[in-house]
Design a protein around this motif. Structure first.
Motif, PDB file in Angstrom:
ATOM      1  N   ARG A 205     -15.631   8.757   5.561  1.00  0.00           N
ATOM      2  CA  ARG A 205     -14.664   9.841   5.726  1.00  0.00           C
ATOM      3  C   ARG A 205     -13.747   9.981   4.516  1.00  0.00           C
ATOM      4  N   THR A 206     -13.323   8.855   3.955  1.00  0.00           N
ATOM      5  CA  THR A 206     -12.376   8.901   2.841  1.00  0.00           C
ATOM      6  C   THR A 206     -13.065   9.094   1.492  1.00  0.00           C
ATOM      7  N   GLY A 207     -14.359   8.792   1.429  1.00  0.00           N
ATOM      8  CA  GLY A 207     -15.061   8.875   0.153  1.00  0.00           C
ATOM      9  C   GLY A 207     -14.728   7.745  -0.798  1.00  0.00           C
ATOM     10  N   LYS A 208     -14.026   6.736  -0.313  1.00  0.00           N
ATOM     11  CA  LYS A 208     -13.671   5.589  -1.135  1.00  0.00           C
ATOM     12  C   LYS A 208     -14.778   4.534  -1.087  1.00  0.00           C
TER      13      LYS A 208
ATOM     14  N   ALA B 241      -5.753   0.526   3.440  1.00  0.00           N
ATOM     15  CA  ALA B 241      -5.970   0.794   2.016  1.00  0.00           C
ATOM     16  C   ALA B 241      -6.869   2.008   1.802  1.00  0.00           C
ATOM     17  N   LEU B 242      -7.961   2.078   2.510  1.00  0.00           N
ATOM     18  CA  LEU B 242      -8.894   3.198   2.363  1.00  0.00           C
ATOM     19  C   LEU B 242      -8.225   4.516   2.720  1.00  0.00           C
TER      20      LEU B 242
ATOM     21  N   ILE C 120      -7.965  -2.492  -4.243  1.00  0.00           N
ATOM     22  CA  ILE C 120      -7.250  -3.584  -3.589  1.00  0.00           C
ATOM     23  C   ILE C 120      -8.250  -4.634  -3.143  1.00  0.00           C
ATOM     24  N   ALA C 121      -8.040  -5.866  -3.586  1.00  0.00           N
ATOM     25  CA  ALA C 121      -8.881  -6.993  -3.180  1.00  0.00           C
ATOM     26  C   ALA C 121      -8.272  -7.647  -1.943  1.00  0.00           C
ATOM     27  N   ILE C 122      -9.107  -7.855  -0.924  1.00  0.00           N
ATOM     28  CA  ILE C 122      -8.653  -8.451   0.327  1.00  0.00           C
ATOM     29  C   ILE C 122      -9.223  -9.862   0.426  1.00  0.00           C
ATOM     30  N   VAL C 123      -8.358 -10.851   0.359  1.00  0.00           N
ATOM     31  CA  VAL C 123      -8.793 -12.255   0.369  1.00  0.00           C
ATOM     32  C   VAL C 123      -8.012 -13.040   1.422  1.00  0.00           C
TER      33      VAL C 123
ATOM     34  N   ILE D 182       0.831  -1.206   0.000  1.00  0.00           N
ATOM     35  CA  ILE D 182       0.000   0.000   0.000  1.00  0.00           C
ATOM     36  C   ILE D 182       0.868   1.259   0.000  1.00  0.00           C
ATOM     37  N   LYS D 183       1.935   1.243   0.771  1.00  0.00           N
ATOM     38  CA  LYS D 183       2.835   2.397   0.822  1.00  0.00           C
ATOM     39  C   LYS D 183       3.500   2.632  -0.532  1.00  0.00           C
ATOM     40  N   ALA D 184       3.994   1.566  -1.152  1.00  0.00           N
ATOM     41  CA  ALA D 184       4.697   1.694  -2.419  1.00  0.00           C
ATOM     42  C   ALA D 184       3.745   2.066  -3.554  1.00  0.00           C
ATOM     43  N   GLU D 185       2.575   1.446  -3.591  1.00  0.00           N
ATOM     44  CA  GLU D 185       1.626   1.711  -4.672  1.00  0.00           C
ATOM     45  C   GLU D 185       1.107   3.150  -4.616  1.00  0.00           C
ATOM     46  N   ALA D 186       0.960   3.685  -3.417  1.00  0.00           N
ATOM     47  CA  ALA D 186       0.458   5.050  -3.278  1.00  0.00           C
ATOM     48  C   ALA D 186       1.388   6.070  -3.921  1.00  0.00           C
TER      49      ALA D 186
END
Length: 391
Positions: free
Chosen positions: A137-140, A108-109, A92-95, A79-83
């Motif tokens: 809050r994030t609007g995501k 992620a949000l 991001i899919a969480i499985v 998440i840090k790198a992709e941002a």
């Protein structure tokens, strides 16, 4: 907000970039998500933190086509790198096992990513409420993959109920029976799923959280009504098991309707036997997941009618969820793909709303599980879901 996306080689909607947390080589549901995301060519998997064993996760990521610089050791690193990337993932899919849903989704949000999450959304009602607030809050967007809402005939049943085909709701009967946990000891070959019997990883609810939430969501999706009160008996029928493997729930609706939910993972002879029977003042509907293309409709006083996917009498919702003509079988993967297709339409700005369950449905699922646990711990007393919803 306009989302960045990669163009497919063929004409059509832009492909969204997908990252995945969990779903590695030992997992079942990860492969299902990957296949479902590709069926309509709406997503391309470009990044992943796929395993709690970093090396195994990296090796598997490379084997399925993820580039080495986007095969991450942990979700935090991903998440840090992709941002920071100009071509960052769109969702991001969480499985992962249940206990990781909340921390991964929260991270992620808050980093600006949309989320596609396995159910149940979290392991506690407190976390579910907190996550729903983060979504606001994030609007995501947060999409919850209750697979069975993607079946065309389930969507048709929902549409028929809304259009008055069965009249005022009277009775809801939903059952989800499996036998894969019936043995005293879990199959050592199924190590990727044994976490479901560990309350630290699955949550305090066993069968009620794993498949009971699916049954509850299916009934609420079709009926467009949730119960106001329930009484539950949760049992670990296999000696020594730490979580329930069989659940029976009675439900009362504010409208006066009644309901029963049975969820069991120890019912010999049952594979994935999810069924819904819903009856109103003027008719009834019946659907079985193992025969997903069939919906039985009985107007009161008339013969039963078999409605088929993409057949005569198909509703708009059912047609839009179908890909091929009637009598050419569609099933589980296509239903799952409808969730990804609908999510892609929302994320691409093609539509505002979707039939895919969201964070509010995730909270409802945890209200249900919490009420069941409370009722069972008090020897089967009636519990108010409305009180928990407003708590």
């Amino acid at each position: 907000m306009t989302l960045k996306a990669e163009k497919s080689h063929a004409k059509g909607p832009a492909r969204l970039r997908l990252g995945m947390v969990g779903g590695g080589v030992t997992a079942f549901i990860g492969a299902v998500h990957r296949i479902a995301s590709r069926i309509d060519d709406r997503f391309v998997l470009v990044a992943g933190a796929l395993d709690n064993d970093p090396q195994r996760g990296r090796d598997f990521a490379l084997s399925i086509g993820i580039e080495a610089d986007r095969a991450y050791d942990s979700y935090q690193e991903m998440i840090k790198a992709e941002a920071l990337r100009p071509d960052k993932v769109d969702a991001i899919a969480i499985v992962t096992p249940n206990f990781l849903h909340f921390p991964v989704a929260k991270t992620a949000l808050e980093a600006g990513f949309h989320v596609i999450c396995e159910k149940p959304m979290t392991t506690t009602l407190e976390d579910a409420r907190a996550l729903a607030e983060i979504v606001k809050r994030t609007g995501k967007k947060l999409f919850l993959t209750h697979t069975y809402t993607g079946y065309p005939m389930v969507r048709q049943a929902r549409e028929m109920v809304a259009d008055g085909a069965i009249g005022a709701l009277r009775r809801v009967q939903v059952e989800y029976a499996q036998d894969w946990l019936a043995a005293p000891e879990e199959d050592p070959e199924a190590a990727g799923a044994n976490w479901r019997n560990d309350p630290k990883k699955a949550g305090q609810g066993g069968a009620i959280g794993d498949i009971g939430t699916h049954a509850y969501n299916l009934a609420a999706f079709v009926a467009a009504e949730e119960p106001s009160h329930l009484l539950a008996e949760l049992t670990a029928l296999v000696p020594g098991r730490q979580v329930d493997d069989d659940a029976m729930v009675l439900m009362r609706y504010a409208s006066g309707a009644k309901g029963t939910l049975w969820a069991s993972q120890v019912a010999a002879g049952n594979g994935n036997n999810l069924s819904l029977r819903i009856y109103g003042a003027t008719g009834g509907l019946e659907w079985w997941q193992e025969k997903p293309e069939e919906l039985w409709y009985t107007p009161l006083g008339e013969p039963r009618r078999l409605l088929l996917r993409n057949g005569a009498g198909a509703t708009e919702a059912a047609v839009s969820g179908s890909r091929i003509p009637a009598a050419h079988p569609e099933g589980y993967l296509e239903a799952f793909a409808n969730l990804y297709k609908d999510a892609a339409d929302v994320l691409s700005g093609n539509q505002q709303q979707t039939l895919v369950p969201d964070a509010a449905d995730g909270v409802s699922g945890l209200v249900f599980v919490t009420a069941c646990l409370e009722s069972a711990s008090n020897n089967g007393t009636w519990v108010s879901l409305d009180a928990l919803r407003n708590g």
